[in-house]
Write an enzyme that holds these catalytic residues in place. Sequence first.
Site, PDB file in Angstrom:
ATOM      1  N   CYS A  68      -0.291   2.633   1.913  1.00 17.53           N
ATOM      2  CA  CYS A  68      -0.273   1.869   0.500  1.00 17.53           C
ATOM      3  C   CYS A  68       0.794   2.371  -0.242  1.00 17.53           C
ATOM      4  O   CYS A  68       0.804   1.907  -1.573  1.00 17.53           O
ATOM      5  CB  CYS A  68      -1.727   2.219  -0.089  1.00 17.53           C
ATOM      6  SG  CYS A  68      -2.102   4.117  -0.334  1.00 17.53           S
ATOM      7  N   GLU A 124       0.569  -3.176   0.722  1.00 15.56           N
ATOM      8  CA  GLU A 124       0.416  -2.197   1.980  1.00 15.56           C
ATOM      9  C   GLU A 124       1.385  -2.714   2.918  1.00 15.56           C
ATOM     10  O   GLU A 124       1.860  -3.924   2.952  1.00 15.56           O
ATOM     11  CB  GLU A 124      -0.845  -2.639   2.425  1.00 15.56           C
ATOM     12  CG  GLU A 124      -2.116  -2.304   1.657  1.00 15.56           C
ATOM     13  CD  GLU A 124      -2.563  -0.850   1.554  1.00 15.56           C
ATOM     14  OE1 GLU A 124      -2.404  -0.222   2.694  1.00 15.56           O
ATOM     15  OE2 GLU A 124      -3.088  -0.640   0.638  1.00 15.56           O
TER      16      GLU A 124
END
Length: 443
Positions: free
Chosen positions: A395, A431
């Site tokens: 992330c 992501e």
Amino acid sequence: EESAGDKSVLDNVPADWEIRVPLVLPGEVVKVRVFKNFDTYSEADLIKVLKPSEERIQPKCPIAGRCGGCQFQHMKIERQREWKADFVRRGLESQSIEGYASSSAIAEKLFPTKGTDEIYEYRSKLTPHYQAPVKMGDDEYELEAIGFQQMFSRKLIDVEECPIATPAINAKYKETRCSLHEQAKQGLLNNKKRRKRNRRSKNMDVGATLLFRQADDDANGNPVVITDNNEYMMTTVKGIKFRYQAGNFFQNNNYVVPLMVDGVLDAAMQNVEGTGKPPSYLIDCYCGSGLFALSASNKFKLCVGIEVNEKAVEEAMENAKLNNISNCQFVAASAEAIFTSPPALTIPGFEEQKIQDFVREETVVVLDPPRKGCSGKFLEQLYDYSPQRIVYMSCGPSTQARDAKGIVEIGGYDIVSIQPYDLFPQTKHVECLMVFEKKKKGS
């Protein structure tokens, strides 16, 4: 158009000087106000867009640009996803990774950002805040704002509803807002009244962070929204049920998460060149409540999830039982010995076997660390363990790029692919899945 005054100001700006302005798209002509200068750039506020880009659109949210929750609502979704892929590319290029220092070397491995059509009403978790009620008169109080931090400020902006949250969450949020405003008027959120009920209360009025998290629908098909951090809830991903405390980490977009799971499993299951077969063993580090290990269980001989958080390990073990999965084991390990401290396995057929016993050419390690990335100590252990393949979901692409440099240059791996995911449309967050394969000996 530029006035004579504007031109004279710009003439004094060095050619390589950056003026950083939020909410502006490439190619636009804008009027700005510079408020701070640094050694090589200036920061400025956007005053007016004089010539808009064709990529600019009208934000759906009336407070977009002021609320710090979303940064990209003024941008077409296609452009958002292009930006996110470019952000990943620039982060990797900045590391000058050996063998991948050129733009073309990274571009060859980088795929377009994947996402779904659900670009609003997708977020299954919302955590708005409110500050202590303000005294308006004798024993009268009022909440000034319930919402999120303003853009570039720690002050709160009042948010009546959030367009990226699911409809069920917005409905519950509106109910809670009404209740909180009424409680504030009655002084029930003020510490003076709370102290009468609780002598341990501190003398200071404080605010709070709220939780709204959507779980699986109930037996009648009605949406369920959890507001208690300690309450257990259920989320189903690709047919596998995950039970966890609402305050614990779990991905918050039920539309994109299945794409991410597919990406991890597809990468993990690719044939190994030396054997012509897929790997047999999967080790899921930072496994949480078992998302990737349990999802991969029907494709591998054995899956092991490793976590330093013992509570997460307990949840993952319960989720394996809940789904009748018998070839997954979850173990707590110390950060100092992540691959060597776990005890021997207890899965039937693998008793007394340890992670250190896995044939490396048949082993894939999945990583899904927090935003800060992997620690240096963990990466050293990963290099020593030397699995055939590393599948790294992140992330935080910037820290992933930093870790990728070590994985390639110290660990001895090639970059196979780079796949960004648009988990949070309308925001700057992205992501990214990177896949690494052990280099052949002598290469």
